[in-house]
Design an enzyme around this catalytic site. Structure first.
Site, PDB file in Angstrom:
ATOM      1  N   GLU A 106       0.834  -1.214   0.000  1.00  0.00           N
ATOM      2  CA  GLU A 106       0.000   0.000   0.000  1.00  0.00           C
ATOM      3  C   GLU A 106       0.869   1.265   0.000  1.00  0.00           C
ATOM      4  O   GLU A 106       0.568   2.228  -0.701  1.00  0.00           O
ATOM      5  CB  GLU A 106      -0.953   0.017   1.203  1.00  0.00           C
ATOM      6  CG  GLU A 106      -2.074  -1.001   1.118  1.00  0.00           C
ATOM      7  CD  GLU A 106      -3.003  -0.782  -0.077  1.00  0.00           C
ATOM      8  OE1 GLU A 106      -3.084   0.340  -0.588  1.00  0.00           O
ATOM      9  OE2 GLU A 106      -3.637  -1.767  -0.512  1.00  0.00           O
ATOM     10  N   TYR A 114      -7.478   5.740   4.133  1.00  0.00           N
ATOM     11  CA  TYR A 114      -7.465   4.745   3.064  1.00  0.00           C
ATOM     12  C   TYR A 114      -6.583   3.543   3.451  1.00  0.00           C
ATOM     13  O   TYR A 114      -6.993   2.387   3.350  1.00  0.00           O
ATOM     14  CB  TYR A 114      -6.971   5.354   1.729  1.00  0.00           C
ATOM     15  CG  TYR A 114      -6.741   4.262   0.729  1.00  0.00           C
ATOM     16  CD1 TYR A 114      -7.818   3.724   0.033  1.00  0.00           C
ATOM     17  CD2 TYR A 114      -5.482   3.698   0.547  1.00  0.00           C
ATOM     18  CE1 TYR A 114      -7.641   2.653  -0.827  1.00  0.00           C
ATOM     19  CE2 TYR A 114      -5.295   2.627  -0.296  1.00  0.00           C
ATOM     20  CZ  TYR A 114      -6.374   2.115  -0.987  1.00  0.00           C
ATOM     21  OH  TYR A 114      -6.200   1.036  -1.821  1.00  0.00           O
ATOM     22  N   ASP A 150     -10.750   5.219  -2.430  1.00  0.00           N
ATOM     23  CA  ASP A 150      -9.851   6.200  -3.048  1.00  0.00           C
ATOM     24  C   ASP A 150     -10.595   6.855  -4.224  1.00  0.00           C
ATOM     25  O   ASP A 150     -11.791   6.613  -4.415  1.00  0.00           O
ATOM     26  CB  ASP A 150      -8.536   5.539  -3.497  1.00  0.00           C
ATOM     27  CG  ASP A 150      -8.761   4.499  -4.594  1.00  0.00           C
ATOM     28  OD1 ASP A 150      -9.939   4.258  -4.971  1.00  0.00           O
ATOM     29  OD2 ASP A 150      -7.779   3.938  -5.088  1.00  0.00           O
TER      30      ASP A 150
END
Ligand code: SF4
Length: 294
Positions: free
Chosen positions: A33, A113, A131
Site C-alpha cells: 500500500e 485509506y 480512493d
C-alpha cells in the site's frame, strides 16, 4: 443476478494477478500500500518481492539503517514514504500489530485509506478502502456521476452494507472494484464491456454518447521552484539523494553540477544547501566538513 456476484465473476475471469493479493500478512499488505501510494502498479511489481526478501518482517525493517532503506527504495520516488514505513515498523515492533481500523489510524503516516486497506485485506474487516477510483466507479453506478467529495465516503461506506453481502467478499469486492476502475471504468469508460452496465446509472449516458468527458485540466503546480529551474524542488531533492547514494561523500558544489546542468555556484549554491538541509532534517543525509553522505 446481484451486483456483487456479477462483479466477482468478472474479477475471477479478468482481474489482475498482483503479488500482494496472495498474502494476508499485514506487513506485506502495508508495504504494497505504501509503495502504491504514488507509484504505478507495474513499477511496484518490480520492487515488492525484492523488498520483502531484504526486509521480510516488521523487526528487520525496524532495525534497518537509513542507508539500507534508501538504497532499497531507490527508483520508487517520494522517498519520505520509506522513512514513514520504517517508523511504523519500529512502533509495531515495540507495541504489537494494531487490531482495529482506529488503532491503525493512530500510527503516523497511516491515513483512512491505508487503515481501511490493511483492515480489509489483512484482517478481514468489513470495510471498503475508498480512493478516487472507488469514488468514480461507485458514483457512476449509484448517482450517475462520480462522488467528488471525500465527505461522501461515509455514504459510500454505508452502501457497502448492501454491496458487500457475500461471505468473505470484503477482500475480493474492493480488489474487483480497483480492477474495474483500472481496466473498464476508466476516465472514458468502456461500458459495453462492463459486467455492471445493467445496474449502472451512467451506462446509458455513456453508451449513447451524451456524456461530455471534460479534457484533463492541468492545474499549475504549487510546489516551490527556484529561479529559472525547470522542475519543482522535490525533483532536485530526489536527484541529490541519487548522487549521495552513488558517491559516498560529495561536496555541495559537485552535487549542484550533478543535479542541474545550469547550476551556477553564485546563484544556486544556497538553494542546493537549503535542499540538503531539508534532507538532513528529514533524516536522509548528514553533513561533515562540507561533505554530504547518507
Ligand atoms: S457501466 Fe460504464 S460507467 Fe458504469 S461502472 Fe461500468 S464502465 Fe463504469
Amino acid at each position: 443476478m446481484k451486483i456483487a456476484t456479477k462483479l466477482l465473476r468478472w474479477y475471477r475471469r479478468l482481474g489482475r494477478d498482483l503479488p500482494w493479493r496472495n498474502t494476508r500478512n499485514p506487513y506485506h499488505i502495508l508495504v504494497s500500500e505504501v509503495m502504491l501510494q504514488q507509484t504505478q502498479v507495474d513499477r511496484v511489481k518490480l520492487f515488492y518481492n525484492r523488498w520483502l526478501k531484504q526486509f521480510p518482517n516488521w523487526k528487520r525493517l525496524a532495525q534497518a539503517s537509513n542507508k539500507e532503506i534508501i538504497h532499497a527504495w531507490a527508483g520508487l520516488g517520494y522517498n519520505r514514504r520509506v522513512l514513514a514505513l520504517r517508523h511504523i515498523a519500529q512502533k509495531i515492533s515495540e507495541h504489537g500489530v494494531p487490531k482495529t481500523y482506529e488503532e491503525w489510524l493512530i500510527l503516523k503516516g497511516i491515513g483512512p485509506y491505508t487503515a481501511s486497506a490493511i483492515s480489509a485485506f489483512a484482517q478481514k474487516k468489513r470495510i471498503l478502502p475508498i480512493d478516487t477510483n472507488i469514488r468514480r466507479v461507485l458514483g457512476r453506478i449509484l448517482l450517475g456521476k462520480p462522488f467528488s467529495d471525500p465527505a461522501d465516503d461515509k455514504k459510500i461506506q454505508k452502501y457497502t452494507n448492501t454491496f458487500l453481502p457475500l461471505r468473505g467478499a470484503y477482500y475480493d469486492v474492493p480488489q474487483a472494484l480497483f480492477d474495474l476502475a483500472s481496466i473498464t471504468c476508466t476516465k472514458t469508460p468502456n461500458c459495453g464491456q462492463c459486467p455492471l452496465r445493467q445496474n449502472c446509472k451512467s451506462s446509458k449516458l455513456f453508451l449513447s454518447g451524451t456524456v461530455h468527458i471534460p479534457k484533463r485540466t492541468i492545474v499549475a503546480s504549487k510546489e516551490h521552484k527556484h529561479r529559472n529551474k525547470s522542475y519543482p524542488d522535490r525533483i532536485y531533492r530526489g536527484r541529490i539523494l541519487k548522487v549521495v547514494r552513488e558517491k559516498s561523500e560529495v561536496s555541495i558544489q559537485k552535487i549542484g553540477y550533478a543535479i542541474d546542468k545550469t547550476f551556477d555556484p553564485k546563484l544556486d549554491q544556497s538553494w542546493v544547501q537549503s535542499m540538503i538541509q531539508r534532507l538532513s532534517k528529514e533524516g536522509f543525509t548528514k553533513q561533515k566538513k562540507g561533505k554530504i553522505s547518507l
